[in-house]
Motif scaffolding. Structure first.
Motif, PDB file in Angstrom:
ATOM      1  N   GLY A  80      36.573  51.465  44.791  1.00  0.00           N
ATOM      2  CA  GLY A  80      36.562  52.133  43.494  1.00  0.00           C
ATOM      3  C   GLY A  80      37.940  52.543  43.027  1.00  0.00           C
ATOM      4  N   ARG A  81      38.909  52.437  43.914  1.00  0.00           N
ATOM      5  CA  ARG A  81      40.258  52.849  43.550  1.00  0.00           C
ATOM      6  C   ARG A  81      40.979  51.724  42.823  1.00  0.00           C
ATOM      7  NH1 ARG A  81      45.520  53.067  47.236  1.00  0.00           N
ATOM      8  NH2 ARG A  81      46.761  54.452  45.945  1.00  0.00           N
ATOM      9  N   ARG A  82      41.747  52.090  41.801  1.00  0.00           N
ATOM     10  CA  ARG A  82      42.560  51.074  41.138  1.00  0.00           C
ATOM     11  C   ARG A  82      43.832  50.861  41.949  1.00  0.00           C
ATOM     12  NH1 ARG A  82      42.894  48.157  37.094  1.00  0.00           N
ATOM     13  NH2 ARG A  82      41.123  49.078  35.997  1.00  0.00           N
ATOM     14  N   LEU A  83      44.030  49.635  42.363  1.00  0.00           N
ATOM     15  CA  LEU A  83      45.206  49.308  43.163  1.00  0.00           C
ATOM     16  C   LEU A  83      46.174  48.433  42.384  1.00  0.00           C
ATOM     17  CD1 LEU A  83      46.455  49.568  46.039  1.00  0.00           C
ATOM     18  CD2 LEU A  83      45.311  47.431  46.616  1.00  0.00           C
ATOM     19  N   MET A  84      45.619  47.677  41.437  1.00  0.00           N
ATOM     20  CA  MET A  84      46.440  46.728  40.686  1.00  0.00           C
ATOM     21  C   MET A  84      46.068  46.847  39.210  1.00  0.00           C
ATOM     22  SD  MET A  84      46.106  43.473  43.241  1.00  0.00           S
ATOM     23  CE  MET A  84      46.505  43.658  44.973  1.00  0.00           C
ATOM     24  N   PRO A  85      46.848  46.246  38.373  1.00  0.00           N
ATOM     25  CA  PRO A  85      46.513  46.303  36.946  1.00  0.00           C
ATOM     26  C   PRO A  85      45.193  45.578  36.654  1.00  0.00           C
ATOM     27  CG  PRO A  85      48.782  45.611  37.258  1.00  0.00           C
ATOM     28  CD  PRO A  85      48.133  45.579  38.598  1.00  0.00           C
ATOM     29  N   ALA A  86      44.634  45.843  35.493  1.00  0.00           N
ATOM     30  CA  ALA A  86      43.399  45.173  35.092  1.00  0.00           C
ATOM     31  C   ALA A  86      43.597  43.661  35.100  1.00  0.00           C
ATOM     32  CB  ALA A  86      43.001  45.652  33.697  1.00  0.00           C
ATOM     33  N   GLY A  87      42.547  42.960  35.477  1.00  0.00           N
ATOM     34  CA  GLY A  87      42.609  41.507  35.461  1.00  0.00           C
ATOM     35  C   GLY A  87      42.999  40.880  36.780  1.00  0.00           C
ATOM     36  N   TRP A  88      43.352  41.690  37.765  1.00  0.00           N
ATOM     37  CA  TRP A  88      43.785  41.133  39.038  1.00  0.00           C
ATOM     38  C   TRP A  88      42.607  40.980  40.004  1.00  0.00           C
ATOM     39  CZ3 TRP A  88      48.698  39.827  41.090  1.00  0.00           C
ATOM     40  CH2 TRP A  88      49.742  39.892  40.153  1.00  0.00           C
ATOM     41  N   THR A  89      42.671  39.930  40.767  1.00  0.00           N
ATOM     42  CA  THR A  89      41.615  39.643  41.740  1.00  0.00           C
ATOM     43  C   THR A  89      42.258  39.334  43.095  1.00  0.00           C
ATOM     44  OG1 THR A  89      40.249  38.672  40.010  1.00  0.00           O
ATOM     45  CG2 THR A  89      39.664  38.113  42.294  1.00  0.00           C
ATOM     46  N   VAL A  90      41.631  39.842  44.142  1.00  0.00           N
ATOM     47  CA  VAL A  90      42.078  39.502  45.502  1.00  0.00           C
ATOM     48  C   VAL A  90      40.857  39.070  46.306  1.00  0.00           C
ATOM     49  CG1 VAL A  90      43.160  40.312  47.631  1.00  0.00           C
ATOM     50  CG2 VAL A  90      43.990  41.149  45.430  1.00  0.00           C
ATOM     51  N   VAL A  91      40.955  37.899  46.909  1.00  0.00           N
ATOM     52  CA  VAL A  91      39.852  37.353  47.700  1.00  0.00           C
ATOM     53  C   VAL A  91      40.370  37.016  49.090  1.00  0.00           C
ATOM     54  CG1 VAL A  91      38.205  35.433  47.902  1.00  0.00           C
ATOM     55  CG2 VAL A  91      38.770  36.370  45.650  1.00  0.00           C
ATOM     56  N   ASP A  92      39.559  37.310  50.098  1.00  0.00           N
ATOM     57  CA  ASP A  92      39.905  36.877  51.465  1.00  0.00           C
ATOM     58  C   ASP A  92      38.824  35.921  51.935  1.00  0.00           C
ATOM     59  OD1 ASP A  92      41.618  37.980  54.117  1.00  0.00           O
ATOM     60  OD2 ASP A  92      39.704  36.991  54.531  1.00  0.00           O
ATOM     61  N   ASP A  93      39.254  34.766  52.411  1.00  0.00           N
ATOM     62  CA  ASP A  93      38.274  33.757  52.809  1.00  0.00           C
ATOM     63  C   ASP A  93      38.686  33.062  54.108  1.00  0.00           C
ATOM     64  OD1 ASP A  93      36.329  31.887  53.047  1.00  0.00           O
ATOM     65  OD2 ASP A  93      36.783  30.831  51.174  1.00  0.00           O
ATOM     66  N   PRO A  94      38.060  33.459  55.222  1.00  0.00           N
ATOM     67  CA  PRO A  94      38.404  32.813  56.511  1.00  0.00           C
ATOM     68  C   PRO A  94      38.029  31.336  56.546  1.00  0.00           C
ATOM     69  CG  PRO A  94      37.101  34.814  56.841  1.00  0.00           C
ATOM     70  CD  PRO A  94      37.049  34.501  55.388  1.00  0.00           C
ATOM     71  N   ASN A  95      37.162  30.927  55.631  1.00  0.00           N
ATOM     72  CA  ASN A  95      36.726  29.522  55.636  1.00  0.00           C
ATOM     73  C   ASN A  95      37.657  28.612  54.843  1.00  0.00           C
ATOM     74  OD1 ASN A  95      34.145  30.052  57.047  1.00  0.00           O
ATOM     75  ND2 ASN A  95      33.779  31.301  55.237  1.00  0.00           N
ATOM     76  N   ALA A  96      38.579  29.191  54.086  1.00  0.00           N
ATOM     77  CA  ALA A  96      39.545  28.370  53.349  1.00  0.00           C
ATOM     78  C   ALA A  96      40.372  27.588  54.353  1.00  0.00           C
ATOM     79  CB  ALA A  96      40.437  29.268  52.495  1.00  0.00           C
ATOM     80  N   GLN A  97      40.673  26.366  54.039  1.00  0.00           N
ATOM     81  CA  GLN A  97      41.337  25.480  55.007  1.00  0.00           C
ATOM     82  C   GLN A  97      42.837  25.754  55.061  1.00  0.00           C
ATOM     83  OE1 GLN A  97      39.521  23.378  57.205  1.00  0.00           O
ATOM     84  NE2 GLN A  97      38.098  24.874  56.364  1.00  0.00           N
TER      85      GLN A  97
END
Lengths: 557, 586
Positions: A328-345
């Motif tokens: 719920g905390r704002r860490l980055m400006p609006a519009g930013w996305t962070v994804v973590d994916d262990p399955n990404a090659q």
């Protein structure tokens, strides 16, 4: 010489090992018991079996060359029960029920069992003591633990189909030697080292929950670092690194060589570069530098694993613990996305984490706000299950660690837009040019003890830039040297005013957010990858300096 | 200020090495030609001395010592191979001095804090002998020599200020002494271990499965070729290799009171062929296993004073600790040291039937290769036999190139582990008895002492793990010798009784005055000794000694209970069954 190397000829799993683990697990869960104490309610064996090939070279000459078989078992025994147990309590260095022991290299069931028997015995006794310490300091009724289970649940898994990926020690060695040799072509450099490790193995997990799992584990890393002594005595460093799941996935040699030459040429050019004594204004981070900006400042904000629970203070006071990921905390400006994916090659890929939990793609930040956290089986408020990110080095506890992270902004701009905007902002802040950071040293290579010791604490900052320049209004680039960040923390991420287009992933070696990142060494740590676009930060402060002992002794011809 | 604490331990060779494996370019072996690295070192010395000649503070002495090692180890436990390691290393030590022989940058700063000294680090060099290796080594040495020079100049400034501010020292001797030029190039040697060791070690290590009380155990064979290269500004060039092989066994048990009981035994050799065969190693393993089994049941030795015999190895360690460290030259001028013997040259310090020499030139004694043998010390001075005590009278000290009052030159005992500053150290310390008796007679003399002193028993120490001594002024000048097995000997004819849990303690002068007699059974103790200049291989040779009185204190112990579950069963024929676990081994 009698030693023959066993390149990826490892049986999966080694004959005799599974029966030995099963037999000792059976004894541990049915017979192992101290008088007046409960038997262990949870036991896990985790055998890492493979080979390390590690090389260091300087200017084309081998400094060390090691290829060693590795067979280590981590045993973790928990005393207590599923609601309250001996885990996750800071024992101030006391043994806590988790330990590592070396297992025989021969596939000998008798010898395996002897080692497992003694390790389990020690682990159980430690767990019993740890539980009593925890009860004394943090009783089950304490709000810090009363609302959390001892461990997040996980489905047992039976899958023995995994095995090690190919090892290429000779390939890594020749790469290390060759890249360090490239540096010998630059007589201005006084040091040029390369290090590499190819580690490939299998992880064999047997737990009292029913998990029987064999997975592959390992990484390949190459690091190159050069040092130039400036004529004013400054010691200037620069580096390059590549991390991949296997040696076959490293970039082509020509690509690495080109980068090494670029690195060396940058250093050589610094002889004519001025020391930038201070800078306060907008800073543009190119993609590679952005990786360090985000992984050093942001990772701790979406890792859900809390620190180990603390006991009472000297005067019986309850400890204050630093919060982890705050959903719920704002860490980055609006519009930013962070994804973590262990399955990404990418370099940080895996199918199951070290606790046997499938790696889950997690959207951590949406529209700049923390939505979810990465979790291992270590409980934390709000987490119902592990996201499959439980990893650690050695016998450390399985903390949630980022794997393959992708950071992106909804409104991505071309690089020239970032430069234009940055130049305007620089002019507004009375700077002669825009400071652009091209590369930042990874924590593992940092020589700044103050940052090292501060870790993620209040005084934490970013490690030093390897490469920085002033972008002048006429478009020219003036390399500068001697800079270090001052007072930078995670709040700087909110001050990003523009972001570049989607970036390619960069392999990194990492440790848990905090001081441990600094201690992993040139070729240690856990592999991961970060893809972060270039960003323009509205204001940062950097201090600069230079000078030192100049060389007195003439360099031999 | 910390007390001078000196340790002597018995690790295997591999215990000092990081586990590593295969190696670099093969090196020429056997030819008495200078190694390429020696030429690089010699060039670096010449270049540095010439190039810095015109500086305000030019170096007056420079030595580059290069230690290159190739080591192999193989270990097994419970019938299975546990580790295979191979390791190549090459390190350089740079000794650059500014000032002059009388006063230079190495001079001890009086009342200086811990942080007043700049760190000294070993210089890692490429392990191969190719052109790229030599180029890289040349660059590294240049960089490190420049750093060393600047560090030396900075320290010299501090030394001069310290001299002006502090009172004069008792010992006004110079900081360094000249040494004759030596050129001695010997063939580089290498080591190997045959494949047959794998099966041998598996077989020998399975012996321990027959002993239910043995919890941890192992067998190890190690080999190391350490080649030392030295070039200095006096023109000295030395190249020689030291080869060591060791086969060792260990067994560990836990007593019911939590004490960890460990027995370690070993045989050293200078060739692979000299190592014991599987049969001998098997016997060694049985003896070690039986000894920890017996120790587990042995009663505790309570604090006690009374007569005792220190058998060969134990007596060797005893002399190494309480005598050997105190006659190391640098301690005679260091005013933080206790300086027990500094002013006692010519005086009686031991019984007149005892003489002591330190002789690094002797290769073997009592049928065993000695660990403290070397042709030149680490300062390029030829190793010399030194008479330390003659018929009880103190003769002199072990000297490096740091003079002391009355002795202005080295006798070839300047030693170090790479990365440390050289000081005077022991090599092969040999205790000689001019009057000796057969061991059985010595034992009778012990019993007579028990009776004469009206003591309940006497003690015989027949094996030790090591010991340590304190030589400084801040702490009591005491020693501690740590036995593995001690026997109570009764005067009434009862059988000797194995006991455990005691250390022998005392102070040097008092203890020396209690030596009553010596046996005719010299034994060799081979080990490594740790002190200011790091770990160096040493030997101590001594006959058994009868002491009128020695003091026992309780040994520090561990507190973990023995394992809760019995050992897992071993395969048929490999071990006794769990059900037999409480019975005596054959």
């Amino acid at each position: 010489m009698i030693f023959l190397l066993m390149n990826a000829a490892l049986a999966t799993p080694p004959p005799g090992l599974m029966p030995a683990l099963e037999s000792e697990l059976e004894r541990a869960t049915t017979e192992l018991k101290l008088q007046d104490e409960a038997p262990p309610y949870w036991v896990s064996y985790d055998v890492v079996d493979g080979e390390f090939a590690t090389f260091f070279a300087e200017m084309g000459a081998v400094l060390s060359s090691d290829v060693v078989p590795y067979r280590i078992m981590r045993v973790e025994t928990r005393a207590g029960d599923a609601s309250y147990d001996s885990g996750n309590f800071d024992a101030f260095g006391e043994s806590n029920g988790v330990l590592s022991v070396r297992l025989p290299l021969d596939n000998d069931e008798t010898a395996f069992r002897r080692s497992i028997w003694l390790a389990t015995d020690a682990s159980y006794k430690q767990a019993v003591e740890q539980l009593s310490r925890k009860r004394a300091e943090l009783p089950p009724s304490d709000p810090a633990v009363s609302e959390l289970p001892a461990m997040l649940p996980a489905e047992p898994v039976v899958d023995l189909s995994g095995g090690p990926l190919p090892l290429d020690p000779e390939g890594v060695k020749s790469t290390v030697v060759y890249l360090s040799k490239v540096l010998s072509e630059y007589p201005e450099l006084e040091q040029g080292q390369a290090a590499g490790r190819d580690w490939q193995g299998q992880r064999i997990t047997v737990s009292s929950e029913g998990t029987r799992l064999v997975t592959d584990t390992g990484y390949t890393v190459i690091r190159v670092e050069a040092v130039l002594k400036h004529s004013d005595g400054s010691r200037l460093r620069n580096g390059r690194w590549w991390v991949a799941r296997t040696a076959a996935e490293l970039p082509p040699m020509e690509e690495m060589e080109a980068e090494v030459r670029e690195m060396a040429e940058w250093l050589v050019a610094l002889e004519d570069a001025p020391v930038l004594k201070e800078y306060l204004g907008p800073v543009l981070f190119e993609e590679i530098a952005s990786v360090e900006l985000y992984r050093q400042l942001a990772a701790g904000e979406f890792v859900g694993t809390p620190p180990e629970a603390q006991g009472r203070g000297m005067f019986g006071e309850a400890p204050i613990s630093r919060p982890t990921a705050r959903v719920g905390r704002r860490l980055m400006p609006a519009g930013w996305t962070v994804v973590d994916d262990p399955n990404a090659q990418e370099a940080g890929r895996y199918s199951r984490d070290q606790e046997g939990v499938p790696g889950e793609r997690v959207v951590l930040i949406e529209d700049g706000v923390v939505r979810r956290s990465l979790n291992s089986r270590i409980p934390s408020k709000g987490a119902e299950k592990s996201t499959g990110h439980g990893r650690s080095m050695g016998a450390e506890r399985r903390e949630a660690l980022p794997s393959n992270v992708q950071v992106s902004a909804k409104r991505a701009r071309a690089e020239r837009a970032l430069r234009r905007k940055g130049l305007r902002m620089a002019a507004q802040t009375q700077n002669e040019g825009l400071l652009v950071i091209r590369r930042i040293e990874p924590p593992a290579m940092s020589e700044d003890m103050d940052i090292t010791f501060m870790g993620e604490g209040p005084g934490a900052g970013l490690t030093r830039p390897y490469e920085a320049y002033l972008l002048m209004p006429d478009g020219s680039e003036q390399p500068v040297r001697g800079l270090q960040f001052s007072g930078v923390d995670r709040r700087a991420l909110r001050d990003v005013v523009l972001a570049g287009e989607t970036a390619a992933p960069v392999g990194v070696m990492d440790g848990p957010p905090g001081p441990e990142r600094f201690y992993i060494g040139a070729v240690g740590g856990l592999p991961g990858s970060w893809a972060v676009p270039a960003v323009l930060v509205s204001e940062l402060e950097l201090d600069g300096g230079g000078g030192g002992d100049q060389r007195v002794l003439a360099r031999p011809e | 200020m910390l007390p001078q604490l000196l340790f002597l331990l018995l690790p295997s060779l591999a215990a000092q090495q990081a586990p590593q494996a295969p190696g670099p370019n093969a090196r020429p072996v056997g030819a008495a030609e200078p190694a390429p690295m020696l030429q690089v070192a010699r060039d670096a010395v010449d270049h540095t001395m010439a190039d810095l000649e015109d500086q305000d503070e030019p170096p007056y002495h420079l030595a580059i010592g290069v230690t290159q090692s190739h080591s192999l180890s193989l270990s097994a436990s419970n019938g299975a191979i546990m580790s295979r390691n191979e390791d190549w290393n090459r390190y350089a030590d740079l000794d650059l001095r500014v000032g002059e022989f009388a006063l230079d940058n190495t001079h001890k700063l009086l009342d200086a804090g811990w942080f007043s000294e700049e760190g000294r680090s070993v210089v890692r060099l490429p392990v191969g002998d190719g052109a790229d290796d030599m180029d890289a080594a040349e660059l590294t040495l240049w960089r490190e020599l420049d750093d060393s020079y600047q560090q030396a100049v900075r320290r010299m400034t501090k030394v001069r200020a310290n001299q002006a501010v502090k009172v004069e020292r008792d010992d006004p001797s110079d900081d360094f002494s000249p040494a004759p030029k030596v050129v001695d190039i010997r063939p580089v040697q290498d080591v190997a271990l045959s494949e047959a060791w794998e099966d041998s070690l598996r077989e020998v290590s399975s012996v321990f499965l027959e002993y239910p009380d043995v919890l941890k155990s192992g067998v190890e064979v190690t080999a190391e070729a350490e080649t030392f290269l030295l070039a200095n500004s006096e023109g000295t060039q030395i190249q020689h290799t030291r080869v060591r092989y060791r086969a060792s066994v260990y067994a560990v048990s836990v007593a019911d009171d939590g004490a960890q009981l460990a027995v370690y035994d070993y045989l050293d050799a200078s060739t692979e062929e000299g190592l014991p065969d599987a049969e001998t190693l098997t016997e060694l393993a049985h003896v070690a296993a039986q000894r920890v089994t017996d120790l587990k049941k042995a009663p505790l030795l309570e604090p006690y004073t009374g007569p005792a015999i220190l058998r060969g190895r134990a007596a060797g360690v005893f002399f190494h600790e309480i005598f050997g460290h105190r006659i190391e030259g640098h301690r005679q001028k260091d005013e933080d040291e206790g300086q027990t013997f500094t002013d006692m040259v010519g005086e009686q310090v031991l019984p007149d039937f005892i003489s002591v020499v330190d002789d690094p030139t002797i290769r073997s004694m009592a049928g065993l290769d000695l660990n403290g043998t070397y042709p030149y010390d680490d300062e390029g001075v030829v190793a010399q036999k030194v008479s330390l005590v003659d018929h009880g009278e103190l003769q002199g000290f072990l000297m490096s190139r740091a003079p002391i009052e009355g002795i202005d030159s080295s006798n070839g005992h300047g030693r170090r582990q790479p990365g440390n500053a050289i000081v005077a150290r022991q090599g092969n310390l040999i205790v000689q008895a001019h009057e000796s008796v057969p061991y059985e007679e010595l034992r009778e003399m012990l019993i007579k002492q028990v009776v004469a002193q009206d003591k309940p028993f006497g003690l015989i120490v027949d094996d030790i793990t090591g010991g340590f001594t304190l030589t400084g002024r801040v702490t009591p000048n005491s020693f501690n010798v740590r036995p593995v097995s001690v026997w109570r000997v009764y005067a009434d004819g009862r059988p000797d009784e194995l006991v455990r849990g005691g250390d022998f303690i005392g102070t040097p002068l008092t203890t020396f005055s209690r030596i009553l007699a010596a046996g005719d059974d010299p034994e060799v103790f081979n080990g490594v000794c740790g002190a200011e200049s790091g770990w160096v291989p040493v030997s101590a040779v001594s006959p058994s000694l009868l002491l009128e009185e020695i003091e026992v204190q309780r040994k520090e112990k561990e507190n973990d209970r023995p394992p809760l579950l019995p050992a897992p069963p071993a395969p048929e024929g490999k071990s006794k069954s769990v059900a037999d676990a409480t019975q005596e081994p054959a």
